[in-house]
Design a protein around this motif. Sequence first.
Motif, mmCIF file in Angstrom:
data_model
loop_
_atom_site.group_PDB
_atom_site.id
_atom_site.type_symbol
_atom_site.label_atom_id
_atom_site.label_comp_id
_atom_site.label_asym_id
_atom_site.label_seq_id
_atom_site.Cartn_x
_atom_site.Cartn_y
_atom_site.Cartn_z
ATOM 1 N N GLY A 53 0.821 -1.206 0.000
ATOM 2 C CA GLY A 53 0.000 0.000 0.000
ATOM 3 C C GLY A 53 0.853 1.254 0.000
ATOM 4 N N ASN A 54 1.932 1.225 0.792
ATOM 5 C CA ASN A 54 2.826 2.381 0.853
ATOM 6 C C ASN A 54 3.486 2.643 -0.505
ATOM 7 O OD1 ASN A 54 2.171 2.465 3.540
ATOM 8 N ND2 ASN A 54 4.096 1.579 4.261
ATOM 9 N N ALA A 55 3.858 1.541 -1.186
ATOM 10 C CA ALA A 55 4.482 1.678 -2.517
ATOM 11 C C ALA A 55 3.497 2.276 -3.508
ATOM 12 C CB ALA A 55 4.967 0.314 -2.997
ATOM 13 N N ALA A 56 2.242 1.834 -3.443
ATOM 14 C CA ALA A 56 1.212 2.378 -4.334
ATOM 15 C C ALA A 56 0.966 3.853 -4.027
ATOM 16 C CB ALA A 56 -0.077 1.576 -4.190
ATOM 17 N N TYR A 57 0.954 4.200 -2.737
ATOM 18 C CA TYR A 57 0.739 5.604 -2.349
ATOM 19 C C TYR A 57 1.881 6.487 -2.848
ATOM 20 C CZ TYR A 57 0.214 9.791 0.480
ATOM 21 O OH TYR A 57 0.093 11.101 0.879
ATOM 22 N N THR A 58 3.117 6.015 -2.668
ATOM 23 C CA THR A 58 4.287 6.768 -3.115
ATOM 24 C C THR A 58 4.241 7.004 -4.625
ATOM 25 O OG1 THR A 58 5.637 5.864 -1.327
ATOM 26 C CG2 THR A 58 6.812 6.798 -3.199
ATOM 27 N N ASP A 61 -0.617 6.046 -6.862
ATOM 28 C CA ASP A 61 -1.625 5.138 -7.406
ATOM 29 C C ASP A 61 -2.650 4.919 -6.296
ATOM 30 O OD1 ASP A 61 -3.096 3.235 -8.698
ATOM 31 O OD2 ASP A 61 -1.642 1.631 -8.452
ATOM 32 N N PHE A 62 -3.560 5.872 -6.158
ATOM 33 C CA PHE A 62 -4.513 5.832 -5.064
ATOM 34 C C PHE A 62 -5.669 4.879 -5.347
ATOM 35 C CE2 PHE A 62 -2.925 10.355 -5.102
ATOM 36 C CZ PHE A 62 -1.931 10.113 -4.162
ATOM 37 N N LYS A 63 -6.186 4.950 -6.573
ATOM 38 C CA LYS A 63 -7.320 4.116 -6.950
ATOM 39 C C LYS A 63 -7.369 4.049 -8.467
ATOM 40 C CE LYS A 63 -12.183 3.453 -5.661
ATOM 41 N NZ LYS A 63 -12.796 3.276 -6.978
ATOM 42 N N SER A 64 -7.885 2.961 -8.999
ATOM 43 C CA SER A 64 -7.862 2.741 -10.442
ATOM 44 C C SER A 64 -9.024 3.434 -11.146
ATOM 45 C CB SER A 64 -7.903 1.235 -10.730
ATOM 46 O OG SER A 64 -6.880 0.579 -10.036
ATOM 47 N N ASP A 65 -9.159 4.744 -10.945
ATOM 48 C CA ASP A 65 -10.269 5.486 -11.543
ATOM 49 C C ASP A 65 -10.080 5.738 -13.036
ATOM 50 O OD1 ASP A 65 -11.702 5.653 -9.215
ATOM 51 O OD2 ASP A 65 -10.797 7.536 -8.582
ATOM 52 N N ASN A 66 -8.838 5.650 -13.509
ATOM 53 C CA ASN A 66 -8.575 5.931 -14.923
ATOM 54 C C ASN A 66 -8.901 4.751 -15.832
ATOM 55 O OD1 ASN A 66 -7.645 8.472 -14.272
ATOM 56 N ND2 ASN A 66 -5.564 7.749 -13.923
ATOM 57 N N LEU A 75 -5.736 -5.977 -11.196
ATOM 58 C CA LEU A 75 -4.332 -5.765 -11.560
ATOM 59 C C LEU A 75 -3.760 -4.521 -10.879
ATOM 60 C CD1 LEU A 75 -4.440 -6.566 -15.383
ATOM 61 C CD2 LEU A 75 -3.441 -7.968 -13.584
ATOM 62 N N PHE A 76 -4.583 -3.480 -10.760
ATOM 63 C CA PHE A 76 -4.113 -2.220 -10.179
ATOM 64 C C PHE A 76 -4.999 -1.853 -8.997
ATOM 65 C CE2 PHE A 76 -3.783 -1.828 -14.928
ATOM 66 C CZ PHE A 76 -2.460 -2.215 -15.016
ATOM 67 N N PRO A 77 -4.790 -2.467 -7.860
ATOM 68 C CA PRO A 77 -5.706 -2.265 -6.731
ATOM 69 C C PRO A 77 -5.671 -0.851 -6.171
ATOM 70 C CG PRO A 77 -3.777 -3.489 -6.025
ATOM 71 C CD PRO A 77 -3.705 -3.396 -7.525
ATOM 72 N N GLY A 78 -4.542 -0.177 -6.241
ATOM 73 C CA GLY A 78 -4.438 1.164 -5.685
ATOM 74 C C GLY A 78 -4.251 1.126 -4.183
ATOM 75 N N ALA A 79 -3.679 2.203 -3.651
ATOM 76 C CA ALA A 79 -3.361 2.265 -2.221
ATOM 77 C C ALA A 79 -4.609 2.140 -1.352
ATOM 78 C CB ALA A 79 -2.635 3.565 -1.918
ATOM 79 N N LEU A 80 -5.698 2.781 -1.778
ATOM 80 C CA LEU A 80 -6.906 2.774 -0.953
ATOM 81 C C LEU A 80 -7.409 1.357 -0.708
ATOM 82 C CD1 LEU A 80 -8.984 4.575 0.479
ATOM 83 C CD2 LEU A 80 -10.353 4.481 -1.596
ATOM 84 N N ARG A 81 -7.481 0.571 -1.761
ATOM 85 C CA ARG A 81 -7.993 -0.801 -1.617
ATOM 86 C C ARG A 81 -7.051 -1.655 -0.765
ATOM 87 N NH1 ARG A 81 -8.587 -5.480 -6.143
ATOM 88 N NH2 ARG A 81 -9.388 -7.072 -4.756
ATOM 89 N N ALA A 102 -4.290 9.729 4.714
ATOM 90 C CA ALA A 102 -3.507 10.489 3.735
ATOM 91 C C ALA A 102 -3.968 10.184 2.315
ATOM 92 C CB ALA A 102 -2.030 10.170 3.888
ATOM 93 N N THR A 103 -4.272 8.912 2.046
ATOM 94 C CA THR A 103 -4.737 8.507 0.718
ATOM 95 C C THR A 103 -6.083 9.148 0.393
ATOM 96 O OG1 THR A 103 -3.594 6.375 0.935
ATOM 97 C CG2 THR A 103 -5.301 6.538 -0.753
ATOM 98 N N SER A 104 -7.005 9.094 1.347
ATOM 99 C CA SER A 104 -8.328 9.689 1.142
ATOM 100 C C SER A 104 -8.215 11.196 0.918
ATOM 101 C CB SER A 104 -9.233 9.405 2.349
ATOM 102 O OG SER A 104 -9.509 8.026 2.456
ATOM 103 N N LEU A 105 -7.309 11.835 1.663
ATOM 104 C CA LEU A 105 -7.125 13.273 1.508
ATOM 105 C C LEU A 105 -6.611 13.602 0.108
ATOM 106 C CD1 LEU A 105 -7.335 15.927 3.127
ATOM 107 C CD2 LEU A 105 -4.901 15.692 3.630
ATOM 108 N N ALA A 106 -5.674 12.801 -0.375
ATOM 109 C CA ALA A 106 -5.119 13.008 -1.720
ATOM 110 C C ALA A 106 -6.186 12.817 -2.792
ATOM 111 C CB ALA A 106 -3.957 12.053 -1.962
ATOM 112 N N MET A 107 -7.197 12.000 -2.497
ATOM 113 C CA MET A 107 -8.275 11.744 -3.444
ATOM 114 C C MET A 107 -9.434 12.723 -3.284
ATOM 115 S SD MET A 107 -8.313 7.573 -3.073
ATOM 116 C CE MET A 107 -9.693 7.346 -4.209
ATOM 117 N N GLY A 108 -9.318 13.625 -2.310
ATOM 118 C CA GLY A 108 -10.384 14.593 -2.087
ATOM 119 C C GLY A 108 -11.532 14.059 -1.253
ATOM 120 N N ARG A 109 -11.328 12.907 -0.623
ATOM 121 C CA ARG A 109 -12.374 12.316 0.237
ATOM 122 C C ARG A 109 -12.150 12.834 1.656
ATOM 123 N NH1 ARG A 109 -13.106 6.261 -2.035
ATOM 124 N NH2 ARG A 109 -13.879 5.985 0.066
#
Length: 204
Positions: A53-58, A61-66, A75-81, A102-109
């Motif tokens: 999760g830390n690697a994804a956050y760095t 890659d917060f969430k696979s919204d794209n 394949l791309f779970p993202g830090a949040l998941r 921190a992840t939620s904040l970066a995503m605007g949640r």
Amino acid sequence: AFQGSIVRNAVICKFVSHLATRTQFSVTVNSVRMQPKNAAEFQSSFELLKQSGNAAYTARDFKSDNFSGPLIDVLFPGALRIYDECLALRPLDPSTLSNRSATSLAMGRLRDALTDAQRCIQQKRDWVKGYYRLGNALMQMERWQDAASAFEKGLHLEPDNATLVIHAQKSISVIVQSLVKETKHKEARSEEHTSELQSLTNLV
């Protein structure tokens, strides 16, 4: 056709760059769910999952919204998941609550970020990072007084923490500016009222 090639290449690059993280994520989740033999084995697997999760956050890659579709999500779970998985295993882990905040904040949640920061502090009241997360969430919500209070509490624990000092100063600065603006507005209204009264007096 050229644009299609670019998109395909972008997807391939993302797949390659995240494959290691995804593999570690999948293997670790399964190993933890298979009931490790002892506490040390569980802790080791849990830490590996959190590191994913830390690697994804760095990598931001917060969430696979794209992308869309269940395969992409796997394949791309993202830090949040990944942090969700961690907290499903250990709901009260303060470090993971901090990271998910921190992840939620970066995503605007913002509400999710605030809730996790508050839960983090409940579990570890003497940990500065919890107050830092709380203050950041409150700042984004423009709750400046509450933010300043959160940073202040963190500074009671670490008076020399430069990051907390900077954020506390910023919050206080906004509060002061707001008070000055409000005072000037009241003074302007008072002068306007005095002028009106003077005009009425002159008529009499």
